[in-house]
Scaffold this motif. Structure first.
Motif, short mmCIF file in Angstrom:
data_model
loop_
_atom_site.label_atom_id
_atom_site.label_comp_id
_atom_site.label_asym_id
_atom_site.label_seq_id
_atom_site.Cartn_x
_atom_site.Cartn_y
_atom_site.Cartn_z
N LEU A 16 6.86 9.19 8.03
CA LEU A 16 6.98 8.13 9.43
C LEU A 16 5.77 7.77 9.09
CD1 LEU A 16 7.87 8.26 12.45
CD2 LEU A 16 7.04 10.10 13.20
N GLN A 17 4.16 8.05 9.07
CA GLN A 17 3.25 7.29 9.05
C GLN A 17 3.71 6.22 8.74
OE1 GLN A 17 0.34 7.36 11.72
NE2 GLN A 17 -1.13 6.47 9.53
N MET A 18 4.03 6.50 7.31
CA MET A 18 4.32 5.18 6.00
C MET A 18 4.56 3.59 7.16
SD MET A 18 5.08 6.59 2.39
CE MET A 18 5.55 7.79 1.88
N VAL A 19 5.53 4.17 7.64
CA VAL A 19 6.42 3.42 8.21
C VAL A 19 5.73 3.11 9.39
CG1 VAL A 19 8.67 2.95 9.47
CG2 VAL A 19 8.84 4.49 7.66
N SER A 20 5.44 4.05 10.31
CA SER A 20 5.05 3.83 11.60
C SER A 20 3.11 2.42 10.89
CB SER A 20 3.48 4.78 11.92
OG SER A 20 2.97 4.08 12.92
N HIS A 21 2.75 3.11 9.85
CA HIS A 21 1.14 1.76 9.30
C HIS A 21 2.24 0.54 9.43
CE1 HIS A 21 -2.02 0.04 6.69
NE2 HIS A 21 -2.39 0.61 7.59
N LEU A 54 0.20 -1.43 -0.17
CA LEU A 54 0.00 0.16 -0.23
C LEU A 54 0.32 0.84 0.47
CD1 LEU A 54 -2.76 -1.05 2.75
CD2 LEU A 54 -2.79 -1.36 -0.03
N LYS A 55 1.71 1.49 0.37
CA LYS A 55 2.68 2.55 0.89
C LYS A 55 3.29 2.52 -0.98
CE LYS A 55 2.46 1.31 5.18
NZ LYS A 55 2.12 0.89 4.71
N LEU A 56 3.62 1.68 -1.57
CA LEU A 56 3.96 1.81 -2.58
C LEU A 56 3.06 3.09 -3.64
CD1 LEU A 56 4.38 -1.55 -5.17
CD2 LEU A 56 5.92 0.49 -4.33
N GLY A 110 2.48 4.73 16.57
CA GLY A 110 1.59 5.52 15.65
C GLY A 110 1.47 6.70 16.77
N PHE A 111 1.55 6.72 17.67
CA PHE A 111 0.90 8.14 17.99
C PHE A 111 2.28 9.38 17.92
CE2 PHE A 111 2.89 11.27 21.57
CZ PHE A 111 1.37 12.31 21.79
N MET A 112 3.02 9.39 17.48
CA MET A 112 4.43 10.10 16.95
C MET A 112 4.00 10.18 15.83
SD MET A 112 6.34 11.08 19.10
CE MET A 112 7.02 12.11 17.99
N ALA A 113 3.40 9.26 14.76
CA ALA A 113 3.20 9.35 13.28
C ALA A 113 2.01 10.48 12.98
CB ALA A 113 2.81 7.89 12.53
#
Lengths: 378, 511
Positions: B327-332, B248-250, B390-393
């Motif tokens: 960051l949200q991509m990595v976090s997710h 999905l990150k693509l 998740g919080f940080m993102a």
């Protein structure tokens, strides 16, 4: 063996009444059940031995020690033992105290009545005076709050009484295991008979409690009161621990506001015969403590049976122990019922049979919400 | 060096697939694991050698390929793609490790997983539009087969639906890329040489719409999402991990790289629409998740909601929000992989994912206590509880986006609240209470069932406590992206809102 003239009734547990009347047992007789029950009672016997020694040690050697930091060490304190204690490589003596508190709270029997008597207060007062004769602070405190230390002596009396009760039970269970190993015990009725005989033999054993303070012995519960094993410890114990128990935290959340806990202690049904084995394993709850202790002393044959029986191998050992334990406790209760029957179970007098039946119906009413049905198939 | 990230898994795929002798499934898995671990380790070496302050592409490799059509083999890595490369390596290893030991047609299966990993790495590394497109299309084939062959009962339907949607995505993407290159008069598909600024704004918007639709399917964004829940439900656990964690990150990577990066003027025009689209995705995903009774479908809809945050952050295009989107991509990637893994273990052991059937799985002896505890941690991370990545993102997404789209940001924050609602429902029903009679005799949980989830949980906590270890790779690059003139202007506007009277907010200025 017995001809039943008055056929049972519409009681939902009529089957069990018939079983007992015909010389059978609450727990079905099978070789696996015998192995289960004898094996678990062997490990229980070893654990009870430790509990018993510790309870008696506390009652005699930690008398009115208000901060008994080392009460579980039985006087044998070393740094290594302390480390082992902190690492939790030890017997959970807290379980013994839980049972003691349940007995104290629910009361019943001669001990409970005696501890409310004037004689007990006088004897307790003498022991308190002796214990703190060089401690004016505590003596002053005792003057201000006279019930405080007296109540502690009551608690210690229960420590001692339960210790004495378990002493007998421990020996009885170890003897059962030895007879099984010799091939003398092969059926569940034989197990029940062994326990019943043990209870009957010990029925009249005196229950006493004395402490030695500054070289003088103080009788807190003297022999002259006439407290005995069966009536004053065994029956209150069965009532308090097997039947009533306490709605402890950790297994099921009971909601007092929703009336899930009866206001009347006599209607409590949280004891060993009612406990759900599934939540066993939760941290700190009494059933877990006992199963954890028995786990250390499982006979090999029982351990192998558990490994064979469960898909989870070692993972649910404590639940399996609890299931076996519950079976064994139904055997003990079965023995107690037989021991307390108003008339011999094989009586042929119709009136006596009727009284016996009424007695059994009374018991079965209490079993209605117990795990009796579950242990039939487990 | 970068080529090794693509070639090693491909060599591994060839060895596993065409090995002359019969191999046991476990041996296939071990070989695949070795060939998946090597690129993962290599990506870590790359990260160690990577210079975060250099915002240009690093470790570049260029080989002229079909120059007549302007296609070259050009690879490079920057702060945007590096974390995703490492994530791809990690999740591929985890997916292979957590595959069933006795999986049918194991050689084919592991070959496909390795090809998939190579294609994803290629897409993240590609510095040429056409090369990206090739890798983007190549990964469809193994993924389609992995769902169609090793999926659940409705695998055929789910795989075909996935293929139709994502092939459409590919067509739209190719059309947009071709249009961009031809209309801008570029001589090649090289990313670095493309300049869309000379194009009329209307043309740019049309091209961007094509890119948005293409990647909107891949992300997926509502209403282009319907392939995802089906694909997740039917895919096996390791494939769901890869699908949610990396594939999905693509889409989001493509949006940032090609949408925002190549068409910033059009992006600025469409940004308010994108922000609203993000809110719709977030709220729709969360609302649908609440209604699910299948644990896996719930996590799948949760994914749709959480990918919406990335679009919101990208739409805002402030330095902080672009960083937050990475960051949200990595976090997710980490959190959804963890959740799918755990749901997979629950399904493997209980034979059910039904929230209304399962109960009491936190039972210490006969339930799945560690799996349950990790699930509690996973859902807390997903709901943005402090102390986890998740919080940080999410905090950075909201902090970075609020100055530009305050209303949309607040509405998206409602989505975070809804995440807590549906995941608490899941935890309460499935893990608390007395063990359900249907699952009273569960098989044993082994180390290998737990180990991948433990690794992900540890990373989620570590990056939650030390987000700077993750952000330092991307911050200069994402800040540079926001230096694109139009975006910079937007960022400056953001910095002059009454709420933020400071200079453009960056992560380091928050510390």
């Amino acid at each position: 063996m017995v001809s039943i003239t008055n056929k049972p009734l519409n009681h939902p547990f009529a089957t069990y009444i018939t079983r007992i009347e015909t010389g059978k047992t609450l727990l079905p007789d099978s070789s696996e059940n015998v192995l289960d029950v004898v094996g678990i009672l062997k490990s229980y016997g070893i654990v009870l031995d430790a509990y018993s020694k510790n309870l008696i040690y506390i009652s005699e050697n930690q008398f009115l020690v208000l901060f008994p930091f080392f009460k579980y060490f039985n006087g044998d304190i070393s740094f290594q033992k302390l480390l082992r204690h902190w690492w939790h490589d030890r017997i959970n003596f807290e379980y013994a105290e839980y049972c003691m508190k349940a007995m104290l709270w629910h009361g019943g029997g001669g001990l409970d009545s005696y501890l409310d008597s004037a004689e007990f207060k006088t004897r307790a007062a003498a022991a308190i005076q002796a214990k703190f004769k060089n401690n004016p602070f505590m003596l002053g405190l005792n003057q201000l709050f006279p019930d405080f230390l007296t109540e502690q002596v009551r608690v210690l009396s229960y420590y001692s009484a339960l210790g004495q009760f378990w002493r007998v039970m421990s020996d009885m269970f170890i003897a059962l295991s030895e007879r099984y190993d010799k091939g003398e015990i092969k059926t569940i009725p034989q197990v029940v008979e062994h326990i019943k005989a043990g209870l009957v033999n010990a029925a009249a054993l005196p229950i006493t409690y004395s402490v030695e303070l500054h070289g003088k012995v103080y009788d807190i519960v003297p022999k002259s009161i006439g407290l005995t094993f069966l009536a004053d410890t065994a029956i209150p114990y069965v009532e308090a621990v097997f039947f009533r128990g306490t709605p402890f935290q950790g297994t099921v959340s009971y909601n007092a506001q929703a009336h899930q806990i009866p206001p009347d202690q006599a209607r409590f049904a949280y004891g060993a015969l009612y406990a759900d084995p599934l939540p066993v394993g939760g941290a700190g709850i009494p059933p877990t403590l006992l199963m954890q202790d028995m786990r250390h002393f499982l006979p090999d044959y029982l351990h192998k049976l558990y490994q064979k029986r469960s898909r989870r191998e070692e993972d649910d050992l404590r639940v399996q122990i609890c299931i076996s334990f519950q079976k064994s406790m139904f055997c003990v209760t079965n023995a107690a019922i037989l021991g307390l029957m108003p008339y011999p179970i094989d009586t042929t007098v119709p009136e006596e049979q009727a009284v016996n039946r009424a007695f059994l119906v009374n018991w079965m009413d209490r079993f209605m919400t117990s795990r009796l049905q579950d242990v039939q198939v487990a | 060096m970068l080529s090794a990230l693509i070639l090693v898994p491909l060599i591994g795929a060839a060895i596993v697939g065409f090995f002359p002798k019969a191999i046991a499934p476990t041996s296939s898995r071990n070989i695949a694991l070795i060939f998946a671990s090597l690129p993962f380790l290599l990506s870590i070496v790359l990260a160690a050698q990577f210079n975060p302050t250099n915002v240009t592409q690093q470790f570049s490799e260029f080989i002229p390929w079909i120059t007549a059509i302007g296609l070259n083999y050009h690879l490079g890595v920057d702060g945007l793609s590096l974390p995703l490369l490492v994530l791809n390596g990690l999740l591929t290893c985890i997916a292979i490790y957590s595959s069933d030991e006795d999986i049918q047609r194991s050689r084919f299966y592991y070959s496909l997983v390795l090809i998939l990993s190579a294609a994803v790495s290629g897409a993240f590394l590609a510095q040429d539009l056409l090369l990206f497109f090739l890798f983007y299309e190549i990964e469809l084939i193994p993924l389609y087969l992995l769902i169609a062959i090793w999926g659940g009962q409705r695998r055929g339907y789910a795989a075909t639906k996935f293929l139709i949607y994502t092939a459409t995505s590919g067509i739209l993407l190719l059309a947009s890329f071709l249009g961009l290159v031809w209309l801008s008069g570029a001589s090649s598909f090289a990313l670095a040489t493309l300049d869309s600024n000379a194009l009329p704004l209307a043309t740019q918007i049309v091209l961007l719409c094509g890119i948005l639709l293409a990647f909107g399917i891949k992300i997926p964004l509502v209403p282009l999402h319907t392939w995802l829940p089906d694909a997740h439900v039917e895919a096996s656990t390791p494939i769901s991990v890869l699908l949610a964690g990396v594939l999905l990150k693509l889409g989001t990577y493509g949006l940032l790289r090609f949408g925002l990066g190549l068409l910033p003027q059009a992006w600025e025009v469409l940004a308010p629409v994108l922000a609203i689209w993000a809110v719709v995705s977030v709220l729709y995903g969360a609302s649908c998740a609440i209604a699910q009774t299948d644990m896996k479908k719930m996590v799948a809809y949760s994914s749709i909601g959480h990918m919406g945050y990335i679009l919101l952050a990208a739409a805002a295009a402030t330095p902080l929000s672009i960083l937050a989107s990475v960051l949200q991509m990595v976090s997710h990637g980490l959190i959804s992989a963890l959740l799918f893994l755990l749901v997979g273990v629950v399904y493997k052991k209980t034979g059910s994912r039904d929230i209304e059937t399962l109960r009491g799985l936190l039972n210490p002896e006969r339930g799945l206590p560690l799996i349950g505890s990790l699930m509690v941690l996973g859902v807390m991370a997903s709901a943005g509880i402090p102390g986890m990545v998740g919080f940080m993102a999410e905090f950075l997404v909201f902090r970075g986006s609020f100055p530009v789209f305050p209303t949309e940001t607040i509405l998206s924050m409602v989505g975070t609240g809804l995440t807590a609602v549906y995941f608490l429902l899941l935890i309460n029903r499935v893990f608390f209470g007395r063990l359900s009679p249907q699952v009273i005799d569960l098989p044993r949980v082994y180390f290998r069932d737990r180990a991948p989830a433990v690794v992900l949980a540890v990373l989620i906590v570590i990056f939650g406590l030390q987000p700077n270890w993750l952000i330092r790779w991307s911050e200069p690059a994402t800040t540079a992206m926001s230096a694109i003139p139009v975006v910079a202007q937007r960022s400056q506007l953001a910095s002059h809102t009454p709420i933020l009277k400071s200079n453009p907010v960056t992560f380091n200025s928050l510390q």
